[in-house]
Each structure stands twice: as C-alpha cells, then as structure tokens.
Scaffold this active site. Structure first.
Site, PDB file in Angstrom:
ATOM      1  N   ASN A   8       0.670  -1.101  -0.025  1.00 33.25           N
ATOM      2  CA  ASN A   8       0.377  -0.351   0.376  1.00 33.25           C
ATOM      3  C   ASN A   8       0.806   1.331  -0.570  1.00 33.25           C
ATOM      4  O   ASN A   8       1.403   1.717   0.758  1.00 33.25           O
ATOM      5  CB  ASN A   8      -0.762   0.055   1.119  1.00 33.25           C
ATOM      6  CG  ASN A   8      -1.571   0.931   0.929  1.00 33.25           C
ATOM      7  OD1 ASN A   8      -1.809   2.146   0.380  1.00 33.25           O
ATOM      8  ND2 ASN A   8      -2.355   1.032   2.479  1.00 33.25           N
ATOM      9  N   LYS A  10      -0.050   4.312  -0.176  1.00 38.59           N
ATOM     10  CA  LYS A  10      -0.142   5.379   0.376  1.00 38.59           C
ATOM     11  C   LYS A  10      -0.261   6.807  -0.854  1.00 38.59           C
ATOM     12  O   LYS A  10      -0.774   6.580  -1.901  1.00 38.59           O
ATOM     13  CB  LYS A  10       0.133   5.527   2.325  1.00 38.59           C
ATOM     14  CG  LYS A  10      -0.046   4.220   2.710  1.00 38.59           C
ATOM     15  CD  LYS A  10       0.068   4.156   4.660  1.00 38.59           C
ATOM     16  CE  LYS A  10      -0.138   3.461   4.703  1.00 38.59           C
ATOM     17  NZ  LYS A  10       0.539   3.391   6.174  1.00 38.59           N
ATOM     18  N   HIS A  91      -9.494   1.018   5.724  1.00 42.59           N
ATOM     19  CA  HIS A  91      -7.894   1.079   5.793  1.00 42.59           C
ATOM     20  C   HIS A  91      -8.076   1.718   7.368  1.00 42.59           C
ATOM     21  O   HIS A  91      -9.008   3.040   7.455  1.00 42.59           O
ATOM     22  CB  HIS A  91      -7.575   1.750   5.429  1.00 42.59           C
ATOM     23  CG  HIS A  91      -5.699   1.076   5.718  1.00 42.59           C
ATOM     24  ND1 HIS A  91      -5.234   2.526   6.578  1.00 42.59           N
ATOM     25  CD2 HIS A  91      -5.052   0.520   5.161  1.00 42.59           C
ATOM     26  CE1 HIS A  91      -4.045   1.736   6.329  1.00 42.59           C
ATOM     27  NE2 HIS A  91      -3.214   1.446   6.378  1.00 42.59           N
ATOM     28  N   GLU A  93      -7.148   5.038   8.229  1.00 38.98           N
ATOM     29  CA  GLU A  93      -6.666   5.663   8.006  1.00 38.98           C
ATOM     30  C   GLU A  93      -7.809   7.007   7.048  1.00 38.98           C
ATOM     31  O   GLU A  93      -7.780   8.019   6.853  1.00 38.98           O
ATOM     32  CB  GLU A  93      -5.184   6.205   7.272  1.00 38.98           C
ATOM     33  CG  GLU A  93      -3.660   6.064   7.687  1.00 38.98           C
ATOM     34  CD  GLU A  93      -2.970   5.207   7.230  1.00 38.98           C
ATOM     35  OE1 GLU A  93      -2.027   5.253   7.370  1.00 38.98           O
ATOM     36  OE2 GLU A  93      -3.033   5.346   5.788  1.00 38.98           O
ATOM     37  N   GLU A 158      -5.114  -4.570  11.121  1.00 34.66           N
ATOM     38  CA  GLU A 158      -4.260  -3.625  11.269  1.00 34.66           C
ATOM     39  C   GLU A 158      -4.273  -3.067  12.747  1.00 34.66           C
ATOM     40  O   GLU A 158      -4.984  -2.696  13.163  1.00 34.66           O
ATOM     41  CB  GLU A 158      -4.243  -2.514  10.174  1.00 34.66           C
ATOM     42  CG  GLU A 158      -5.507  -2.126   9.801  1.00 34.66           C
ATOM     43  CD  GLU A 158      -5.327  -1.271   8.720  1.00 34.66           C
ATOM     44  OE1 GLU A 158      -4.260  -0.824   8.303  1.00 34.66           O
ATOM     45  OE2 GLU A 158      -6.678  -0.177   9.179  1.00 34.66           O
ATOM     46  N   GLY A 164       3.014   2.286  10.338  1.00 38.69           N
ATOM     47  CA  GLY A 164       4.280   3.323  10.612  1.00 38.69           C
ATOM     48  C   GLY A 164       4.106   3.639  12.180  1.00 38.69           C
ATOM     49  O   GLY A 164       5.617   5.322  11.798  1.00 38.69           O
ATOM     50  N   SER A 203       3.643  -1.809  10.406  1.00 42.61           N
ATOM     51  CA  SER A 203       5.011  -1.718  10.316  1.00 42.61           C
ATOM     52  C   SER A 203       5.711  -2.975  10.819  1.00 42.61           C
ATOM     53  O   SER A 203       6.338  -4.135  10.728  1.00 42.61           O
ATOM     54  CB  SER A 203       5.567  -0.992  11.639  1.00 42.61           C
ATOM     55  OG  SER A 203       5.372  -0.042  12.232  1.00 42.61           O
TER      56      SER A 203
END
Length: 243
Positions: A8, A10, A91, A93, A158, A164, A203
């Site tokens: 991904n 992003k 996701h 985010e 996730e 991250g 991560s």
C-alpha cells in the site's frame, strides 16, 4: 493457498517511479502472490508495466456508488477499467481521517465486488481500545458490520497503533487476534469463512516478516512504508513460508 503480499503506497509515488519498480518485481522469482496498490494516478501505468507477469494492481479506496456527484472520489468500476483487480476499503486512515463507519465500508465492499474487484477489508483497534481490553471485541464488531452478506474477499488486521510507528504487537498478540478473526469469519460466513485470507498489517518490514508470516492464520501482509522500495517488498515476500 499461497500468501498474498500487498503493498500500500498510500499518498506516495510518481510516474517516474513506475518503470524501475515494475522491472524489479517482474524480475523476481516469487512463491507468493504480489499486489501493488499505488495512488489512483499510477494504476493504469502499473497495470500496463506488469501485464502478463501475474503481479496484480489494486486501488486504495473506492466509493460505494457506481457514479454521481461525488467530487474527489472514484468508483470501483473506474478502478477496474484502469487495470485494478483489488481495492483496499476501511483502512484505519480512512476510518479515522474521513470518519468512515462500518456501514460505509460494507457499502464499498459491495461496490467493489459488483465491479469485479476483490475487496480487502481492514479492521483493527486503537491503542486505547487495546489498553482497555477491548481489542478483540472492537475487531469482532468491525467484522460483523463491515463485511456484507456473502463476502468473499480478503480481511486485513491492522493494529492501528502499530501503523507507521515501528511498533508491532507480540507474536502471541498477532496469533490470538488472527485466531479470533478466523472464528468470527466462520461464525458470520460459515464454510466460506474458513478459506478467506487474513493479512497482517502494521509496520511489517524485512526484519520481522518471517516471524509474522509464519504465524497461524496469517495469510499474508498488508505492507505500508516498506512497500515503497521494491527490494524491501520482495524481501518480505521472500520471507513468507512456501505453501
């Protein structure tokens, strides 16, 4: 079933990055399935560059409606037309930054399937939810309400607090959550739920990929930052057990 390693990108990447990256992954000998999810603007270029290689391309989001007055959004059918085979929905985010609810995510999964795409539905808990002992309950509720009836796509777990940050849950934590997800999938979907891939995302990098990908019920990885370099994504794929 071979594991799926999904990169991904992003909001990263430019046209100049496509040729070299595609050449590197095409040249690799893979024992996993490899999926690249670049920004919308690069899907067509990647699909062309990877044609015939067996490496697939996906989108990072789609709208639940097939068309209409939705400025800045993209339809699942437009992704498919550009060359995508998969699309990530829900996701963390998107859930956090755009306020996407489970119902919105389910609608996107339905739209993706209708357009011939395989949806990758993301679920996961925040650090506060885990510290409160609510991690498994949160994820079960997301699965119950984010997966439409008859879902036959991919699920990605996730832990939000690990994305991250360089932090990862313990192997026991990952194995326990994947086992809980499998049980929830079977409860909701019956026999179908036994065979769906469950990816781990949070991560993932070359240094920890082998141990994570070897855990029970882990069917691959959803890779963020480490997917931006072809050599890192290939190292992660190479660390997966041979199925």
């Amino acid at each position: 079933m071979r594991q799926l390693i999904a990169g991904n990108w992003k909001m990263n990447g430019r046209l100049a990055d496509v040729a070299g990256y595609a050449q590197a992954v095409r040249a690799a000998t893979l024992h996993t399935r490899l999926l690249i999810c670049p920004p919308f603007t690069l899907i067509d270029r990647f699909a062309t560059a990877l044609a015939g290689s067996g490496i697939t391309v996906g989108g990072q989001d789609c709208h639940a409606n097939p068309h209409g007055a939705h400025t800045g959004d993209i339809s699942a059918s437009a992704l498919a037309e550009a060359g995508a085979s998969y699309v990530i929905v829900g996701h963390s985010e998107r859930r956090l930054d755009h306020g996407e609810t489970n119902a919105i995510v389910a609608g996107k999964a339905v739209a993706a399937t209708a357009a011939g795409l395989t949806p990758i539905v993301c679920v996961g808990e925040t650090e506060e939810q885990r510290d409160a002992g609510e991690a498994e309950n949160v994820v079960r509720q997301q699965l119950a309400h984010s997966l439409p009836a008859g879902f036959a796509g991919v699920v990605a777990y996730e832990p939000v607090w690990a994305i991250g940050t360089g932090r990862t849950p313990t192997e026991d934590d990952v194995a326990a959550m994947h086992a809980a997800i499998r049980a929830a999938l079977v409860e909701k979907l019956g026999e179908t739920g036994k065979g769906l891939l469950i990816l781990y995302g949070g991560s993932v990098k070359p240094s920890n990929a082998a141990s994570l990908l070897a855990l029970p019920e882990v069917g691959g990885a959803l890779v963020g930052g480490a997917s931006l370099k072809a050599e890192d994504l290939l190292a992660i794929a190479g660390a997966a057990p041979r199925g």
